[in-house]
Motif scaffolding. Structure first.
Motif, PDB file in Angstrom:
ATOM      1  N   LEU A 151      31.710  28.229 -39.844  1.00  0.00           N
ATOM      2  CA  LEU A 151      30.883  28.558 -41.018  1.00  0.00           C
ATOM      3  C   LEU A 151      30.868  30.070 -41.255  1.00  0.00           C
ATOM      4  O   LEU A 151      30.969  30.513 -42.404  1.00  0.00           O
ATOM      5  N   GLY A 152      30.771  30.851 -40.177  1.00  0.00           N
ATOM      6  CA  GLY A 152      30.790  32.314 -40.316  1.00  0.00           C
ATOM      7  C   GLY A 152      32.084  32.800 -40.940  1.00  0.00           C
ATOM      8  O   GLY A 152      32.078  33.674 -41.812  1.00  0.00           O
ATOM      9  N   ALA A 153      33.201  32.208 -40.494  1.00  0.00           N
ATOM     10  CA  ALA A 153      34.517  32.570 -41.046  1.00  0.00           C
ATOM     11  C   ALA A 153      34.588  32.225 -42.534  1.00  0.00           C
ATOM     12  O   ALA A 153      35.092  33.021 -43.337  1.00  0.00           O
ATOM     13  N   ILE A 154      34.064  31.055 -42.897  1.00  0.00           N
ATOM     14  CA  ILE A 154      34.060  30.623 -44.313  1.00  0.00           C
ATOM     15  C   ILE A 154      33.238  31.584 -45.164  1.00  0.00           C
ATOM     16  O   ILE A 154      33.658  31.987 -46.257  1.00  0.00           O
ATOM     17  N   LEU A 156      20.632  18.176 -28.768  1.00  0.00           N
ATOM     18  CA  LEU A 156      20.030  18.547 -30.050  1.00  0.00           C
ATOM     19  C   LEU A 156      19.377  19.924 -29.975  1.00  0.00           C
ATOM     20  O   LEU A 156      19.488  20.722 -30.907  1.00  0.00           O
ATOM     21  N   GLY A 157      18.703  20.191 -28.861  1.00  0.00           N
ATOM     22  CA  GLY A 157      18.019  21.473 -28.694  1.00  0.00           C
ATOM     23  C   GLY A 157      18.974  22.645 -28.730  1.00  0.00           C
ATOM     24  O   GLY A 157      18.710  23.670 -29.377  1.00  0.00           O
ATOM     25  N   ILE A 158      20.122  22.492 -28.045  1.00  0.00           N
ATOM     26  CA  ILE A 158      21.096  23.590 -27.984  1.00  0.00           C
ATOM     27  C   ILE A 158      21.850  23.740 -29.301  1.00  0.00           C
ATOM     28  O   ILE A 158      21.961  24.852 -29.843  1.00  0.00           O
ATOM     29  N   ILE A 159      22.357  22.629 -29.838  1.00  0.00           N
ATOM     30  CA  ILE A 159      23.159  22.690 -31.072  1.00  0.00           C
ATOM     31  C   ILE A 159      22.328  23.191 -32.255  1.00  0.00           C
ATOM     32  O   ILE A 159      22.726  24.114 -32.967  1.00  0.00           O
ATOM     33  N   LEU A 160      21.156  22.589 -32.448  1.00  0.00           N
ATOM     34  CA  LEU A 160      20.310  23.022 -33.564  1.00  0.00           C
ATOM     35  C   LEU A 160      19.717  24.407 -33.305  1.00  0.00           C
ATOM     36  O   LEU A 160      19.522  25.186 -34.237  1.00  0.00           O
ATOM     37  N   GLY A 161      19.442  24.708 -32.032  1.00  0.00           N
ATOM     38  CA  GLY A 161      18.914  26.025 -31.687  1.00  0.00           C
ATOM     39  C   GLY A 161      19.901  27.133 -32.013  1.00  0.00           C
ATOM     40  O   GLY A 161      19.556  28.126 -32.659  1.00  0.00           O
ATOM     41  N   LEU A 162      21.157  26.957 -31.596  1.00  0.00           N
ATOM     42  CA  LEU A 162      22.178  27.979 -31.837  1.00  0.00           C
ATOM     43  C   LEU A 162      22.658  27.990 -33.293  1.00  0.00           C
ATOM     44  O   LEU A 162      22.701  29.042 -33.929  1.00  0.00           O
ATOM     45  N   PHE A 163      23.005  26.814 -33.804  1.00  0.00           N
ATOM     46  CA  PHE A 163      23.619  26.766 -35.136  1.00  0.00           C
ATOM     47  C   PHE A 163      22.609  26.987 -36.264  1.00  0.00           C
ATOM     48  O   PHE A 163      22.891  27.713 -37.223  1.00  0.00           O
ATOM     49  N   ILE A 164      21.434  26.384 -36.166  1.00  0.00           N
ATOM     50  CA  ILE A 164      20.419  26.519 -37.221  1.00  0.00           C
ATOM     51  C   ILE A 164      19.402  27.610 -36.875  1.00  0.00           C
ATOM     52  O   ILE A 164      19.069  28.455 -37.708  1.00  0.00           O
ATOM     53  N   LEU A 213      27.299  33.970 -37.403  1.00  0.00           N
ATOM     54  CA  LEU A 213      28.107  34.330 -36.227  1.00  0.00           C
ATOM     55  C   LEU A 213      27.228  34.554 -34.999  1.00  0.00           C
ATOM     56  O   LEU A 213      27.687  34.406 -33.869  1.00  0.00           O
ATOM     57  N   GLY A 214      25.970  34.882 -35.214  1.00  0.00           N
ATOM     58  CA  GLY A 214      25.016  35.039 -34.116  1.00  0.00           C
ATOM     59  C   GLY A 214      24.810  33.744 -33.343  1.00  0.00           C
ATOM     60  O   GLY A 214      24.333  33.751 -32.202  1.00  0.00           O
ATOM     61  N   GLY A 215      25.165  32.620 -33.954  1.00  0.00           N
ATOM     62  CA  GLY A 215      25.037  31.308 -33.311  1.00  0.00           C
ATOM     63  C   GLY A 215      26.139  31.002 -32.314  1.00  0.00           C
ATOM     64  O   GLY A 215      26.138  29.949 -31.671  1.00  0.00           O
ATOM     65  N   ILE A 216      27.099  31.930 -32.170  1.00  0.00           N
ATOM     66  CA  ILE A 216      28.138  31.775 -31.147  1.00  0.00           C
ATOM     67  C   ILE A 216      27.534  32.271 -29.832  1.00  0.00           C
ATOM     68  O   ILE A 216      27.390  33.465 -29.618  1.00  0.00           O
ATOM     69  N   LEU A 266      30.968  25.438 -34.538  1.00  0.00           N
ATOM     70  CA  LEU A 266      30.375  25.272 -35.875  1.00  0.00           C
ATOM     71  C   LEU A 266      29.988  26.626 -36.468  1.00  0.00           C
ATOM     72  O   LEU A 266      30.249  26.898 -37.642  1.00  0.00           O
ATOM     73  N   SER A 267      29.375  27.470 -35.642  1.00  0.00           N
ATOM     74  CA  SER A 267      28.951  28.804 -36.103  1.00  0.00           C
ATOM     75  C   SER A 267      30.161  29.670 -36.457  1.00  0.00           C
ATOM     76  O   SER A 267      30.133  30.394 -37.457  1.00  0.00           O
TER      77      SER A 267
END
Length: 398
Positions: free
Chosen positions: A384-387, A301-309, A345-348, A380-381
């Motif tokens: 969403l970035g591509a979209i 949760l820490g990594i996914i929410l940290g990077l994506f959100i 895209l910064g979440g990659i 995910l990033s």
């Protein structure tokens, strides 16, 4: 004269952008190959190869490490050398030269590091995995620019420059995090010898020594000293990149040691070293049945929410506040939608996040969970970035 200098800067930047964009695609292919191998009957062979020890040198003057460590501590030092050279070039002649132009990407990068770290710490507070807080702070410049080049072909150059500058500042932040927080017990003797070698390289620069081989030999000895000191050896690459001769102006830059090495090493780093790193570090065994359980652990949760959100909140949030307060302004032809797309895209976080995770955890189960979480958040990033950039194109088309 000004236009000539601008054109040279632009040519250097476009070369860098094209190389990094293509690298991102190749990186993804090698990461997928590693996952396929790790989940096939060849998994044992794959792991045995990575953990095979290789000795370079003779008796007391030798280094013995596994293939995986040679890749992460040796080859990645060259990757970090390229990062160091990119940072120096951008600070002296590029987008980071003017504070007025850089206050936005610098502030966005800092926000994009702090918010993800806070989110990770919230989920992992009082957990053994708390030391992985540096994992979601990184942005993978190759993947981010790769996605932007594929889906944002008509995106204004200003947002490409913003994302590049942001990722470079982000890299610098990640380097500081590694140096300060992921350093083991220090050998002061090795560190002192390394310091004198670094001073010798700086003096060679000052006295205008232009033999590339001198800096390469000095860099190898510096790397050995930093490796033996307990500080992560890749820091030697960054230090060397920052002290290489670059020239006083753009004309001297074209014949400098830094320019020569950068043009030789950027393709090597992008198309050889980073794919090898991805192949060696992305081999994760994926158990579909336990996937949801793994990802809902504090580290996942820490990594996914940290990077994506967290990256979106940190990058876009700080940028929006600075623009609203008129402390900074948007680059030419860039609107808030472009800015949000770049924030996503910064979440990659692929390469640098994977690297920090390998420094954070020894336990293979925890490390696999971290790597899987990095991949999911990066995917995910990217999607969403591509979209976002596709929707901007459709809106502009109509």
């Amino acid at each position: 004269m000004k236009n000539k200098s601008y054109n040279k800067n632009l040519k250097t930047f476009l070369y860098f952008f094209k190389t990094e964009s293509m690298s991102g695609v190749i990186l993804l292919i090698f990461a997928l190959i590693a996952i396929i191998i790790a989940n096939s009957s060849y998994a044992t062979i794959y792991n045995n190869i990575l953990h095979t020890s290789i000795c370079i040198g003779y008796k007391k003057f030798s280094l013995t490490m596994s293939i995986l460590h040679w890749i992460n501590d040796g080859l990645m030092a060259i990757f970090f050398l390229v990062v160091g050279m990119e940072i120096k070039r951008e600070l002296l002649f590029g987008e980071l030269k003017s504070f007025k132009n850089t206050i936005l990407p610098i502030s966005a990068a800092i926000g994009g590091m702090i918010i993800p770290a806070i989110i990770y710490i919230i989920f992992n507070y009082k957990e053994p995995t708390i030391k992985g807080w540096g994992i979601p702070t990184a942005t993978d410049i190759a993947f981010a620019l790769g996605i932007l080049s594929l889906v944002g072909r008509k995106a204004p150059k200003g947002i490409v420059v913003f994302l590049t500058a942001l990722a470079i500042v982000d890299d610098l932040g990640a380097i500081l995090v590694i140096a300060i927080f992921y350093t083991t017990q220090i050998s002061w003797i090795a560190l002192l010898i390394g310091f004198f070698i670094l001073i010798s390289i700086i003096l060679a620069n000052k006295f205008k020594v232009n033999y590339t081989s001198i800096y390469i030999i000095g860099g190898i000895f510096l790397w050995i000293c930093v490796l033996k000191s307990g500080i992560h050896s890749t820091i030697a690459g960054v230090l060397l990149g920052m002290v290489l001769p670059i020239g006083k102006d753009i004309n001297e830059f074209k014949t400098s040691v830094l320019h020569k090495l950068e043009y030789k090493l950027v393709p090597l780093s992008s198309f050889v070293i980073m794919p090898i790193f991805a192949l060696a570090n992305s081999g994760i065994v994926i158990d579909i049945n336990n996937l949801s359980t793994i990802l809902f652990k504090p580290i996942g949760l820490g990594i996914i929410l940290g990077l994506f959100i967290g990256k979106q909140i940190g990058i876009f949030g700080i940028s929006y506040i600075l623009i609203k307060l008129k402390i900074a302004k948007l680059p030419s032809h860039v609107n808030k939608s472009h800015l949000y797309g770049a924030s996503v895209l910064g979440g990659i976080g692929f390469t640098m996040s994977m690297f920090v995770s390998s420094l954070s955890f020894v336990d293979e189960t925890v490390l696999s969970t971290a790597k899987l979480s990095i991949m999911i958040s990066s995917i995910l990033s990217a999607i969403l970035g591509a979209i976002v950039f596709k929707l901007i194109q459709l809106k502009n088309y109509h």
